[in-house]
Design a protein around this motif. Structure first.
Motif, PDB file in Angstrom:
ATOM      1  N   LEU A 122      20.093 -26.629 -54.517  1.00 32.29           N
ATOM      2  CA  LEU A 122      20.346 -25.191 -54.466  1.00 32.29           C
ATOM      3  C   LEU A 122      21.097 -24.799 -53.193  1.00 32.29           C
ATOM      4  N   HIS A 123      22.050 -23.879 -53.330  1.00 34.47           N
ATOM      5  CA  HIS A 123      22.784 -23.364 -52.166  1.00 34.47           C
ATOM      6  C   HIS A 123      23.330 -21.995 -52.537  1.00 34.47           C
ATOM      7  N   ASP A 124      22.663 -20.928 -52.039  1.00 38.53           N
ATOM      8  CA  ASP A 124      23.062 -19.573 -52.400  1.00 38.53           C
ATOM      9  C   ASP A 124      22.454 -18.622 -51.374  1.00 38.53           C
ATOM     10  N   ILE A 125      22.513 -17.332 -51.648  1.00 38.58           N
ATOM     11  CA  ILE A 125      21.893 -16.372 -50.745  1.00 38.58           C
ATOM     12  C   ILE A 125      20.367 -16.503 -50.835  1.00 38.58           C
ATOM     13  N   PRO A 126      19.641 -16.086 -49.797  1.00 39.08           N
ATOM     14  CA  PRO A 126      18.191 -16.321 -49.764  1.00 39.08           C
ATOM     15  C   PRO A 126      17.432 -15.835 -50.995  1.00 39.08           C
ATOM     16  N   ASN A 127      17.696 -14.611 -51.449  1.00 42.72           N
ATOM     17  CA  ASN A 127      16.933 -14.080 -52.574  1.00 42.72           C
ATOM     18  C   ASN A 127      17.175 -14.890 -53.849  1.00 42.72           C
ATOM     19  N   THR A 128      18.424 -15.266 -54.086  1.00 40.13           N
ATOM     20  CA  THR A 128      18.739 -16.059 -55.264  1.00 40.13           C
ATOM     21  C   THR A 128      18.073 -17.430 -55.207  1.00 40.13           C
ATOM     22  N   MET A 129      18.055 -18.032 -54.019  1.00 41.77           N
ATOM     23  CA  MET A 129      17.395 -19.328 -53.874  1.00 41.77           C
ATOM     24  C   MET A 129      15.887 -19.199 -54.051  1.00 41.77           C
ATOM     25  N   GLY A 130      15.323 -18.106 -53.554  1.00 39.23           N
ATOM     26  CA  GLY A 130      13.898 -17.869 -53.755  1.00 39.23           C
ATOM     27  C   GLY A 130      13.555 -17.714 -55.220  1.00 39.23           C
ATOM     28  N   ASP A 131      14.370 -16.938 -55.939  1.00 39.59           N
ATOM     29  CA  ASP A 131      14.157 -16.774 -57.384  1.00 39.59           C
ATOM     30  C   ASP A 131      14.227 -18.116 -58.098  1.00 39.59           C
ATOM     31  N   ALA A 132      15.247 -18.915 -57.747  1.00 33.97           N
ATOM     32  CA  ALA A 132      15.419 -20.219 -58.385  1.00 33.97           C
ATOM     33  C   ALA A 132      14.242 -21.144 -58.073  1.00 33.97           C
ATOM     34  N   ALA A 133      13.757 -21.100 -56.833  1.00 34.88           N
ATOM     35  CA  ALA A 133      12.623 -21.947 -56.453  1.00 34.88           C
ATOM     36  C   ALA A 133      11.380 -21.602 -57.267  1.00 34.88           C
ATOM     37  N   GLU A 134      11.158 -20.314 -57.508  1.00 29.94           N
ATOM     38  CA  GLU A 134      10.016 -19.906 -58.335  1.00 29.94           C
ATOM     39  C   GLU A 134      10.150 -20.446 -59.760  1.00 29.94           C
ATOM     40  N   GLU A 135      11.362 -20.356 -60.309  1.00 25.83           N
ATOM     41  CA  GLU A 135      11.573 -20.855 -61.660  1.00 25.83           C
ATOM     42  C   GLU A 135      11.348 -22.371 -61.720  1.00 25.83           C
ATOM     43  N   ILE A 136      11.807 -23.069 -60.688  1.00 28.62           N
ATOM     44  CA  ILE A 136      11.609 -24.520 -60.638  1.00 28.62           C
ATOM     45  C   ILE A 136      10.128 -24.848 -60.546  1.00 28.62           C
ATOM     46  N   ALA A 137       9.407 -24.140 -59.683  1.00 28.91           N
ATOM     47  CA  ALA A 137       7.967 -24.390 -59.541  1.00 28.91           C
ATOM     48  C   ALA A 137       7.237 -24.160 -60.859  1.00 28.91           C
ATOM     49  N   SER A 138       7.687 -23.187 -61.635  1.00 27.29           N
ATOM     50  CA  SER A 138       7.030 -22.889 -62.910  1.00 27.29           C
ATOM     51  C   SER A 138       7.255 -23.994 -63.949  1.00 27.29           C
ATOM     52  N   LEU A 139       8.232 -24.858 -63.708  1.00 23.47           N
ATOM     53  CA  LEU A 139       8.500 -25.965 -64.633  1.00 23.47           C
ATOM     54  C   LEU A 139       7.515 -27.112 -64.447  1.00 23.47           C
ATOM     55  N   GLY A 140       6.778 -27.103 -63.341  1.00 20.29           N
ATOM     56  CA  GLY A 140       5.784 -28.141 -63.106  1.00 20.29           C
ATOM     57  C   GLY A 140       6.345 -29.446 -62.590  1.00 20.29           C
ATOM     58  N   VAL A 141       7.549 -29.414 -62.003  1.00 15.04           N
ATOM     59  CA  VAL A 141       8.103 -30.644 -61.434  1.00 15.04           C
ATOM     60  C   VAL A 141       7.430 -30.944 -60.100  1.00 15.04           C
ATOM     61  N   GLY A 142       7.561 -32.196 -59.647  1.00 17.06           N
ATOM     62  CA  GLY A 142       6.887 -32.596 -58.413  1.00 17.06           C
ATOM     63  C   GLY A 142       7.691 -32.361 -57.158  1.00 17.06           C
ATOM     64  N   MET A 143       9.022 -32.346 -57.279  1.00 16.33           N
ATOM     65  CA  MET A 143       9.859 -32.043 -56.116  1.00 16.33           C
ATOM     66  C   MET A 143      11.250 -31.631 -56.559  1.00 16.33           C
ATOM     67  N   PHE A 144      11.961 -30.964 -55.629  1.00 17.27           N
ATOM     68  CA  PHE A 144      13.318 -30.517 -55.912  1.00 17.27           C
ATOM     69  C   PHE A 144      14.103 -30.444 -54.603  1.00 17.27           C
ATOM     70  N   THR A 145      15.406 -30.202 -54.724  1.00 17.78           N
ATOM     71  CA  THR A 145      16.268 -30.200 -53.552  1.00 17.78           C
ATOM     72  C   THR A 145      17.038 -28.894 -53.400  1.00 17.78           C
ATOM     73  N   LEU A 146      17.386 -28.626 -52.151  1.00 15.47           N
ATOM     74  CA  LEU A 146      18.269 -27.523 -51.790  1.00 15.47           C
ATOM     75  C   LEU A 146      19.080 -27.979 -50.578  1.00 15.47           C
ATOM     76  N   HIS A 147      20.106 -27.231 -50.221  1.00 17.52           N
ATOM     77  CA  HIS A 147      20.933 -27.611 -49.073  1.00 17.52           C
ATOM     78  C   HIS A 147      20.407 -26.979 -47.787  1.00 17.52           C
ATOM     79  N   ALA A 148      20.230 -27.803 -46.756  1.00 19.73           N
ATOM     80  CA  ALA A 148      19.836 -27.277 -45.444  1.00 19.73           C
ATOM     81  C   ALA A 148      20.896 -26.337 -44.900  1.00 19.73           C
ATOM     82  N   SER A 149      22.140 -26.568 -45.272  1.00 19.58           N
ATOM     83  CA  SER A 149      23.231 -25.717 -44.780  1.00 19.58           C
ATOM     84  C   SER A 149      23.198 -24.320 -45.388  1.00 19.58           C
ATOM     85  N   SER A 150      22.269 -24.056 -46.310  1.00 18.88           N
ATOM     86  CA  SER A 150      22.071 -22.681 -46.794  1.00 18.88           C
ATOM     87  C   SER A 150      21.453 -21.814 -45.707  1.00 18.88           C
ATOM     88  N   GLY A 151      20.840 -22.446 -44.692  1.00 22.92           N
ATOM     89  CA  GLY A 151      20.346 -21.708 -43.528  1.00 22.92           C
ATOM     90  C   GLY A 151      18.845 -21.496 -43.477  1.00 22.92           C
TER      91      GLY A 151
END
Length: 228
Positions: free
Chosen positions: A62-91
């Protein structure tokens, strides 16, 4: 050290056939952009049907504005996966938002921040970030740790330096593993199992050396023996 198998084959059917050959093995299954865009979240369910013991790793970087990344993280967590990735350069702000959203889940996935993609060499990295790969990877790892990430994605060659710089229990996930000296392909900073163990990698990602092997299960079993 734990093993992640990358599902990068051209079709869902080929990926599922590979997984059927790995039933019962203690591995993480990495679903990346190609598979997720093509096959969707239903594909995760099909993986679970093959073997519910497979751990799922959603590698969407994931690499986007904070709110969009937060929304995406919630959706990912709801899928029940064990881990996921995002870019540190998102800040830092974006990573803090992701961490805050994940805290709402009783059982949340691990969040890994990508430092420098293993396809980068020094020249290409400096072209984008105007800094040396090693120094910037360390800075990105510290930023990730300070803003709630569980670990970082890095090459084997930065793994131990990052642990020494941040904390020994800060997780590192290292792609570009060529277990038995296979060709590097489009990856520039690749390593074998011995190098990964020496660098204290917590998770290693193996793709082509498994799915291009004539007997994938045999290859995975050999890798698991090597990291035991």
């Amino acid at each position: 050290m734990q093993l992640c198998i990358a599902l990068d084959l051209p079709s869902q059917e080929e990926n599922l056939k590979l997984l059927e050959s790995l039933v019962g093995l203690p591995v993480w299954i990495k679903v990346g952009l190609r598979s997720y865009i093509r096959d969707g979240k239903e594909f995760l369910g099909r993986i679970r049907q093959i073997d519910p013991r497979f751990e799922l790793f959603l590698d969407l970087k994931l690499h986007d504005i904070p709110n969009t990344m937060g929304d995406a993280a919630e959706e990912i967590a709801s899928l029940g996966v064990g881990m996921f990735t995002l870019h540190a350069s998102s800040g830092g702000e974006a990573m803090r938002e992701v961490a805050a959203r994940l805290a709402r889940f009783p059982k949340r996935p691990l969040a890994f921040a990508v430092t420098a993609l293993t396809s980068f060499g020094e020249e290409g990295f400096r072209e984008i970030y105007n800094a040396s790969l090693e120094s910037k990877a360390l800075d990105m790892a510290m930023l990730a740790a300070q803003n709630g990430m569980d670990g970082v994605v890095c090459s084997v060659f930065e793994s131990q330096r990052i642990k020494s710089y941040v904390a020994q229990d800060f997780l590192t996930l290292t792609p570009g593993i060529r277990p038995f000296g296979e060709p590097s392909g489009d990856q520039k900073r690749v390593a074998d199992l011995h190098e990964a163990k020496s660098a204290s990698s917590d998770f290693i990602v193996v793709g082509r050396p498994v799915y291009k092997h004539p007997r994938p299960r045999e290859a995975v079993e050999k890798i698991l023996e090597g990291i035991a």
